[in-house]
Design an enzyme around this catalytic site. Structure first.
Site, short mmCIF file in Angstrom:
data_model
loop_
_atom_site.label_atom_id
_atom_site.label_comp_id
_atom_site.label_asym_id
_atom_site.label_seq_id
_atom_site.Cartn_x
_atom_site.Cartn_y
_atom_site.Cartn_z
N HIS A 61 42.24 48.71 17.04
CA HIS A 61 42.88 47.84 18.03
C HIS A 61 41.87 46.93 18.71
O HIS A 61 40.72 47.29 18.97
CB HIS A 61 43.71 48.64 19.03
N ASP A 170 35.77 50.70 23.46
CA ASP A 170 37.11 51.15 23.06
C ASP A 170 37.99 49.90 22.99
O ASP A 170 38.41 49.38 24.01
CB ASP A 170 37.64 52.15 24.09
N GLU A 202 47.38 47.94 21.98
CA GLU A 202 47.35 49.40 21.83
C GLU A 202 47.25 50.10 23.17
O GLU A 202 47.84 51.18 23.36
CB GLU A 202 46.17 49.81 20.94
N GLU A 203 46.54 49.51 24.11
CA GLU A 203 46.33 50.17 25.40
C GLU A 203 47.60 50.24 26.24
O GLU A 203 47.65 50.97 27.22
CB GLU A 203 45.23 49.44 26.19
N ASP A 225 39.57 54.54 15.83
CA ASP A 225 39.58 54.43 17.28
C ASP A 225 38.39 55.21 17.83
O ASP A 225 37.54 55.67 17.06
CB ASP A 225 40.91 54.97 17.85
N HIS A 309 37.27 54.18 29.08
CA HIS A 309 38.03 53.35 30.03
C HIS A 309 37.24 53.07 31.30
O HIS A 309 37.79 53.06 32.40
CB HIS A 309 39.38 53.97 30.34
#
Length: 340
Positions: A61, A170, A202-203, A225, A309
């Site tokens: 992603h 990420d 995706e998030e 991922d 994150h």
């Protein structure tokens, strides 16, 4: 290509969920060296060699977490809504970039401990967060509009050894792993039935990956991922370590036989790997891609990561490389592939 330089270029592009244009442009330039590239309605960057045969799709992603501007208050402070899974506990005094008519530097307001005595000690709600740009309301409104996206500032930096730190690893590290896989395959790519998808949103859910996978209709797919790596304070069930290799996933949504094949191939080729077992969903695009169209044999490779994150995510370039090496080895070893 230099892996660090490519990763840095990918990570430093804007590209919050639903507004991946800047990151898509960078990714498409790299991917276009290997195959024709298109961008679909939902913003997925997709490449396909167009070679007939049993097609494999490689997905990572493209989007990153961030914020969206919801208001500019009377004092000029910027109010926000989250885009993706940001934990308010890591946001105090964080530096951000507001992507308005031009990029604007800002800092999230933090209450000093001297003034917070008697509070409950809880992190603020996202709706209570304010960003200080130093501008008045009138000045800010000339550059910043409601809906503009905001990213956390965290330039990609080299650490000791092969570790790198910064924001958006990420999943730009997954994007880099797929591009590195294509580099390893080299001219053979032109003769192989490969599709690549750098998926959007995706998030905030995997609908874009599901529709993109439906468009490709692959026979097999590998999602790439990041996943959790050991660190102080992390629960004991997290077993992966930085620098110890790609993580081969086992989960109900993943094809058991395909995971076993990847593990056996890693052993045979001496590619560093670790195993990640998930008793339910994987929390990645793989969960939705597997049901797209007629259904897809699905595998998941994850790059171990610390501080997920945040603006200071950490990965090890050796894990990005082992992910790429295993994908390339599997593509060449697929049953019936004349190039194996």
């Amino acid at each position: 290509m230099e892996l660090f330089d490519m990763l840095k270029a990918l990570c430093e592009a804007n590209g919050t969920s639903g507004d991946e244009t800047a990151a898509a442009k960078v990714a498409a330039e790299y991917l276009g060296k290997y195959m024709p590239v298109t961008v679909d309605t939902l913003g997925n960057v997709t490449g396909d060699t167009g070679v007939s045969g049993s097609k494999i799709l490689l997905d990572a992603h493209l989007d990153r977490i961030g914020f969206a501007v919801t208001a500019i208050d009377e004092k000029g402070f910027i109010k926000v809504a989250r885009v993706g899974g940001i934990d308010p506990i890591v946001l105090a005094a964080a530096e951000v970039t507001i992507h308005g008519k031009e990029d604007v530097y800002g800092v999230i307001i933090s209450t000093p401990p001297h003034l917070s005595k008697g509070s409950d000690g809880k992190a603020p709600e996202i709706a209570d967060i304010a960003i200080d740009t130093g501008m008045s309301k009138e000045e800010a409104e000339k550059i910043i509009s409601i809906g503009d996206r905001i990213t956390m500032r965290g330039d990609i930096k080299k650490m000791l050894g092969e570790r790198v730190c910064g924001a958006a690893l990420d999943d730009r590290s997954g994007v880099a792993a797929i591009l590195r896989c294509l580099e390893i395959l080299g001219e053979k790519v032109n003769d192989l039935p490969i599709a690549v998808m750098f998926s959007s949103c995706e998030e905030t859910g995997s609908a874009a990956a599901k529709s993109g996978s439906f468009n490709v209709q692959p026979d097999e797919a590998i999602a790439v991922d990041v996943s959790f790596a050991k660190a102080p304070g992390i629960k004991e069930s997290v077993r992966a370590e930085l620098g110890k290799g790609t993580m081969i996933g086992y989960a109900p949504s993943l094809n058991f036989e395909l995971s076993r094949k990847l593990e056996a191939l890693a052993k045979e080729k001496g590619i560093a790997y670790q195993v990640e077992v998930m008793g339910s969903s994987t929390g990645t695009n793989a969960d939705d891609m597997v049901t797209a169209g007629r259904g897809t044999k699905m595998a998941l490779l994850s790059i171990p990561q610390r501080n997920m994150h945040t603006q200071s995510e950490v990965v090890d370039l050796r894990d990005v490389e082992s992910t790429a090496q295993l994908m390339a080895a599997y593509i060449l070893a697929r049953e019936g592939n004349e190039n194996a």
